[in-house]
Design a protein around this motif. Structure first.
Motif, short mmCIF file in Angstrom:
data_model
loop_
_atom_site.label_atom_id
_atom_site.label_comp_id
_atom_site.label_asym_id
_atom_site.label_seq_id
_atom_site.Cartn_x
_atom_site.Cartn_y
_atom_site.Cartn_z
N LEU A 175 0.82 -1.29 0.03
CA LEU A 175 -0.21 -0.16 0.16
C LEU A 175 0.59 1.08 -0.01
O LEU A 175 1.84 1.46 0.93
CB LEU A 175 -0.71 -0.20 1.34
N THR A 176 0.72 1.96 -1.01
CA THR A 176 1.45 3.27 -1.09
C THR A 176 0.63 4.61 -0.99
O THR A 176 -0.48 4.46 -1.83
CB THR A 176 2.48 3.36 -2.48
N HIS A 177 1.02 5.38 -0.22
CA HIS A 177 0.29 6.86 -0.04
C HIS A 177 1.11 7.87 -0.69
O HIS A 177 2.22 7.96 -0.10
CB HIS A 177 -0.09 7.01 1.34
N VAL A 178 0.76 8.60 -1.66
CA VAL A 178 1.46 9.66 -2.18
C VAL A 178 0.75 10.89 -2.08
O VAL A 178 -0.53 11.00 -2.38
CB VAL A 178 1.67 9.57 -3.90
N VAL A 179 1.21 11.80 -1.26
CA VAL A 179 0.81 13.03 -0.87
C VAL A 179 1.22 14.24 -2.01
O VAL A 179 2.32 14.56 -2.10
CB VAL A 179 1.05 13.52 0.45
N HIS A 180 0.37 14.59 -2.56
CA HIS A 180 0.67 15.59 -3.93
C HIS A 180 0.63 17.21 -3.14
O HIS A 180 0.03 17.44 -2.25
CB HIS A 180 -0.33 15.70 -4.95
N THR A 181 1.64 17.90 -3.80
CA THR A 181 1.77 19.41 -3.58
C THR A 181 0.38 20.27 -3.65
O THR A 181 0.02 21.00 -3.26
CB THR A 181 2.57 20.25 -4.57
N THR A 182 -0.73 19.69 -4.20
CA THR A 182 -2.10 20.28 -4.51
C THR A 182 -3.00 19.95 -3.39
O THR A 182 -3.95 20.57 -3.10
CB THR A 182 -2.72 19.57 -5.59
N GLY A 183 -2.46 18.95 -2.49
CA GLY A 183 -3.11 18.66 -1.13
C GLY A 183 -3.80 17.31 -1.37
O GLY A 183 -4.47 16.77 -0.36
#
Length: 260
Positions: free
Chosen positions: A24-32
């Motif tokens: 399971l991978t969580h990616v937090v983008h700069t857009t929120g």
């Protein structure tokens, strides 16, 4: 920023190939927004799986649900011909189907996006007195909408969603529908959200044999990948516009390969 978690049904034995492994991978983008990617490997030695997807809880104040997919009523992979594709909205309480003997229910198939949002319903329903109003479905109430969250399915795929106040544990334990509220203490509990990449059919050709057709079972011995993107929904926001914005940003396309 990203974080990856790995799980194995064999516990610390990462070489165990007889069970299920998940990444399971969580990616937090700069857009929120946050993208969640899942890879599942199930051993061929296992029987067909009931479902593969993500499970989470949201606050009890998330009372309003909207989605684009099949509806408006409950439908599953082998029971969806009469459920038309469209944009639907209802309350979380009205998603539940009160079968006398509780079980899996409230599914909606072929969903591209779903929005949950805080909402309060008016106590005065105009021509109805308070006693009558209390017995009416929540979808007939007038609503004051608050902020919420949009769940978008990645890579133009579709998902099966179930959203209700009762946990899977309670649905399994209860032997009659009236026991559910006691088991879950629904006035204080969470909203239980399932977003499934694949879900087995419900069968029902007859009442005395396991009758889910092979094409509606989830066979093991293969890798399954799935992803969703989660983004906040403003009080006045339109979830479809949010979904389109995610598409224009490219966050729903090939995101899984981009983060590996």
């Amino acid at each position: 920023m990203s974080a990856t978690y790995r799980f194995n049904s064999g516990g610390d034995n990462c070489d165990d190939t007889s069970g299920i492994s998940a990444e399971l991978t969580h990616v937090v983008h700069t857009t929120g927004s946050v993208s969640v990617f899942m890879t599942i490997n199930a051993s061929r030695s296992l029987p067909p799986l009931p479902r593969v997807g993500l499970q989470m809880c949201s606050p009890n104040s998330m009372r309003r649900i909207e989605w684009f997919g099949r509806g408006p009523n409950e439908c599953y992979p082998d029971r969806k011909t009469a459920a038309m594709m469209g944009r639907y909205v209802t309350s979380v309480d009205d998603m539940h189907v009160p079968y006398i003997i509780p079980g899996e229910n409230s599914g909606r198939s072929d969903v591209s996006w779903m929005a949950l949002r805080c909402a309060t319903s008016a106590s005065n329903l105009g021509k109805y007195d308070a006693a009558t109003a209390a017995t009416l479905p929540e979808k007939l109430h007038s609503w004051t909408l608050g902020p919420g969250v949009v769940f978008a399915i990645n890579n133009s795929e579709k998902a099966l969603i179930t959203v209700q106040r009762h946990s899977l544990n309670s649905l399994e334990k209860a032997v009659h529908t009236h026991e559910l509220d006691v088991l879950d203490n629904v006035k204080e509990s969470f909203v239980h959200v399932h977003i499934d990449h694949v879900h087995m059919g419900v069968g029902g050709d007859d009442s005395w044999t396991p009758s889910v057709h092979p094409e509606f079972t989830i066979q093991t011995g293969r890798e399954m990948t799935f992803g969703i993107t989660i983004v906040a929904l403003p009080r006045e926001g339109d979830p479809f516009e949010v979904y389109q914005h995610l598409q224009r940003q490219g966050l729903l396309q090939d995101g899984y390969s981009d983060c590996h």
